[in-house]
Scaffold this active site. Sequence first.
Site, PDB file in Angstrom:
ATOM      1  N   HIS A 128      28.062  33.672  51.901  1.00 42.28           N
ATOM      2  CA  HIS A 128      28.199  32.220  51.869  1.00 42.28           C
ATOM      3  C   HIS A 128      26.853  31.515  51.679  1.00 42.28           C
ATOM      4  CE1 HIS A 128      27.439  32.383  56.346  1.00 42.28           C
ATOM      5  NE2 HIS A 128      26.763  31.290  56.054  1.00 42.28           N
ATOM      6  N   ASP A 159      31.345  38.987  53.860  1.00 38.01           N
ATOM      7  CA  ASP A 159      30.332  37.928  53.887  1.00 38.01           C
ATOM      8  C   ASP A 159      28.921  38.480  53.793  1.00 38.01           C
ATOM      9  OD1 ASP A 159      29.213  35.468  53.859  1.00 38.01           O
ATOM     10  OD2 ASP A 159      29.790  34.889  55.892  1.00 38.01           O
ATOM     11  N   SER A 242      21.930  31.362  58.995  1.00 35.36           N
ATOM     12  CA  SER A 242      22.797  32.334  58.333  1.00 35.36           C
ATOM     13  C   SER A 242      21.997  33.250  57.422  1.00 35.36           C
ATOM     14  CB  SER A 242      23.870  31.622  57.518  1.00 35.36           C
ATOM     15  OG  SER A 242      24.803  31.000  58.347  1.00 35.36           O
TER      16      SER A 242
END
Length: 393
Positions: A128, A159, A242
Amino acid sequence: MRRHKEHSRRLPAGPRQTGPRALSGRLPGAVAVVAAAALALAGCSGSSSSSSSASATGSPQASGSPQVSGSPQASPTPGQQNGGTQLQDAYQTVIANVLPSVVQITTGESLGSGIVYDDKGDIVTNAHVVGTATTFTVTLANSTTALDATLVGSYPDSDLAVIKLSSPPSGLKPASFGDSSKVQLGQITLAMGSPLGLTSSVTQGIVSAVGRTVTEPQGPGSPGATIGNMVQTSAAINPGNSGGALTNLDSQVIGINTLAATEPQTNGAAAPGIGFAIPASTITNIANQLIKQGKVTNSGRAALGVTARTSFNQQFQPAGAVIVSVTPGGAAASAGLQAGDVITKIDDTQVDSLNALTTALASLTPGRNVTVTYTRGGTTKTVDVSLGELGTP
């Protein structure tokens, strides 16, 4: 400060717990005043205590009164001092060892983090974070120079993605990845990345839980993946973290920072101390395949070999996962499952939606035999299925 559209995934926390916060609104007036005063004092203790201490030590003391500053209880023992110093030294050692391996990744106006995977310029991050982009700029922890990078491969089902520096500089420091099976509750963790665009930031916490299965919200580059075996940590994970590193005190990466929980009752405000990281074993498995062949063929994740959607009953309530199509030669096809069958249970786990089916499979492993309960033409049936493996064509 310049605003970035930082990458971070958020998911709802569990039901809001009742407690002092909920009860405070019903306190009697006098009690409420006392409580408020106590909070005010607690909130100001860092600054007011030092000024109060200076005032006390500067005031004349009554004859024979002990000096507060000289009280033995006011100073830590040598053992406490050594313990604190040792822990501080351990933190600083980990930061010195790992932070040079954590980078900032920018895609247009979006921003995230990544981990140097090898000395050839490969960097692992979240899918992402890269989204649908194929080119990026990367800033190393020890440099302000932006480096160009291109996409090697992305695997949104877990992911994870790998990008590669176009011209890797000398002196790249790949991270060391730990053994996921040795991650234990209570281990101290450090989360490193670029939260809110603040490069090379570090937060600390512990391993709060292991083996979590978590479903991400849908977003650019992520179909709302359900990921199993995640590490839950109390180390703060904020937008921009992230793709960064979650490390242990042995300077090993034990996870990649991916999710932070939010409370739906507070309009998506962060739920402090609840973050999730994809474990090191998953990272290395997926990254190695992306680097070698540009795709993932062995994900280590169980699959039925079906395309499905949520099935609704006559009251329009979710009632199962209806099979839309079956992969030829896959686990479901081999067991005789067909399009139109509605799956309602995997072993003893109830399945009332596509998300429930995905979550149930995320906690299982390829090759495992399970009993699938389903309905066909209004009749409930069961069949034994040997699960296949989720991958890409």
